[in-house]
Design an enzyme around this catalytic site. Sequence first.
Site, PDB file in Angstrom:
ATOM      1  N   ILE A 166       9.241  -6.434  34.820  1.00  0.00           N
ATOM      2  CA  ILE A 166       9.063  -7.674  35.578  1.00  0.00           C
ATOM      3  C   ILE A 166      10.248  -8.613  35.363  1.00  0.00           C
ATOM      4  O   ILE A 166      10.729  -9.266  36.303  1.00  0.00           O
ATOM      5  CB  ILE A 166       7.737  -8.349  35.192  1.00  0.00           C
ATOM      6  CG1 ILE A 166       6.558  -7.513  35.721  1.00  0.00           C
ATOM      7  CG2 ILE A 166       7.659  -9.773  35.724  1.00  0.00           C
ATOM      8  CD1 ILE A 166       5.212  -7.927  35.184  1.00  0.00           C
ATOM      9  N   PHE A 193       0.863  -1.175   0.000  1.00  0.00           N
ATOM     10  CA  PHE A 193       0.000   0.000   0.000  1.00  0.00           C
ATOM     11  C   PHE A 193       0.901   1.226   0.000  1.00  0.00           C
ATOM     12  O   PHE A 193       1.591   1.497   0.991  1.00  0.00           O
ATOM     13  CB  PHE A 193      -0.901  -0.022   1.235  1.00  0.00           C
ATOM     14  CG  PHE A 193      -1.916   1.084   1.306  1.00  0.00           C
ATOM     15  CD1 PHE A 193      -2.982   1.119   0.432  1.00  0.00           C
ATOM     16  CD2 PHE A 193      -1.810   2.067   2.291  1.00  0.00           C
ATOM     17  CE1 PHE A 193      -3.940   2.123   0.523  1.00  0.00           C
ATOM     18  CE2 PHE A 193      -2.769   3.072   2.388  1.00  0.00           C
ATOM     19  CZ  PHE A 193      -3.832   3.102   1.504  1.00  0.00           C
ATOM     20  N   GLU A 221      -0.192   3.277  10.141  1.00  0.00           N
ATOM     21  CA  GLU A 221      -1.632   3.270   9.856  1.00  0.00           C
ATOM     22  C   GLU A 221      -2.383   4.303  10.692  1.00  0.00           C
ATOM     23  O   GLU A 221      -3.514   4.098  11.115  1.00  0.00           O
ATOM     24  CB  GLU A 221      -2.218   1.866  10.018  1.00  0.00           C
ATOM     25  CG  GLU A 221      -1.626   0.884   9.017  1.00  0.00           C
ATOM     26  CD  GLU A 221      -2.486  -0.339   8.787  1.00  0.00           C
ATOM     27  OE1 GLU A 221      -3.718  -0.234   8.933  1.00  0.00           O
ATOM     28  OE2 GLU A 221      -1.922  -1.379   8.436  1.00  0.00           O
ATOM     29  N   GLY A 225      13.148  -7.614  34.833  1.00  0.00           N
ATOM     30  CA  GLY A 225      14.302  -6.979  35.464  1.00  0.00           C
ATOM     31  C   GLY A 225      15.493  -6.927  34.524  1.00  0.00           C
ATOM     32  O   GLY A 225      15.353  -6.656  33.334  1.00  0.00           O
TER      33      GLY A 225
END
Length: 383
Positions: free
Chosen positions: A338, A122, A364, A340
């Site tokens: 989380i 596109f 988009e 780390g």
Amino acid sequence: MIRDTEILDSLLDTVRRFVRERLVPNEQLVAETDKIPADIISDMKAIGLFGLTVPEEYGGLGLTMEEEALVMIEMGKTSPAFRSIFGTTVGIGSQGILMDGTEEQKARYLPLLATGELIASFALTEPGSGSDAASLRTTAVRDGDHYVINGTKRFITNAPYAGLFTLMARTDPGSKGAAGISALIVEAGTPGLSLGQPDKKMGQKGAHTCDVIFDNCRVPAENIIGGREGLGFKTAMKVLDKGRIHIGAFCVGVTERMLDDALHYAMEREQFGQPIAEFQLVQAMLADSKAEAYAARCMALDAARRRDAGENVTTEAACVKMFASEICGRVADRAVQIFGGAGYMAEYGIERFYRDVRLFRIYEGSTQIQQIIIGRNMVRDAS
């Protein structure tokens, strides 16, 4: 709208197994080589991924928007590059032809797109126009039975291996706004069409973009989508409405994958004599992520059902794209936290997702463009 629950469940099960058994084990290979193996692409074609949205009469599966959204959620459970190789073809690359193309254009191109024989791109964004699509400068000047195209498109996904480009160009040089834009089908290999070097990106290795350059590129006049000038901007906006639900659903899948990885790591990783999943502050990050992922899933499926019902979903599609891409970024950040120190290391994979998902808030239609669309439509509807 789900047409046949049993058939859809079978398709979703096939996609889940494909993701789990073929794609996830190859994530690191794609990241290291910046290339999706040819045998994986062949398998994608075999199970019909390139034809998800192409109607059955043209050789595709003809999924409804809700069915497509559910498939995209499952595809989101692995690296985004895998979706990219076929996502542009089933989405914005082919939908202009499907929505507004002539019967001859549909019959010629859709069967080739459905099998993956042709990969579509596109071509809207330019060096000087991205979010401001109406200001594009690429021109297509009528010359007898052809249009002569000049201009450059930028950041075009799948351009290095596309077989055709859905191109937005200005056919009326006297019109500076949206009214002078038309959509044309340009086949790869057309004289005057050339490609720039593949872009070096922050993430999404294996998903390639580059410049597409038109230098007196002559395209048959019959390749103008819909057979009439001036419809291109409307076509692009309709295509992007659908594409935003597609991307939103995909963001949901990626979010759920990252959250699942973070949860399992938190349950295994011990500090102070217990799994870090037992700590309330870690649970808070997990809980916020779960709630946001759930909300994004509900939004994506609701917008998809509304579109299937024939409603105008421009506002809802913008809401889905904005919210789902934003929470995807937040969950990626929490997941790294989380993990780390391990989250900053390439071997654990979460840092790759952290980089990959950053793009979702930009392409988009950036988050800021979605905000403008939503706010503008709210004011218009209220008045």
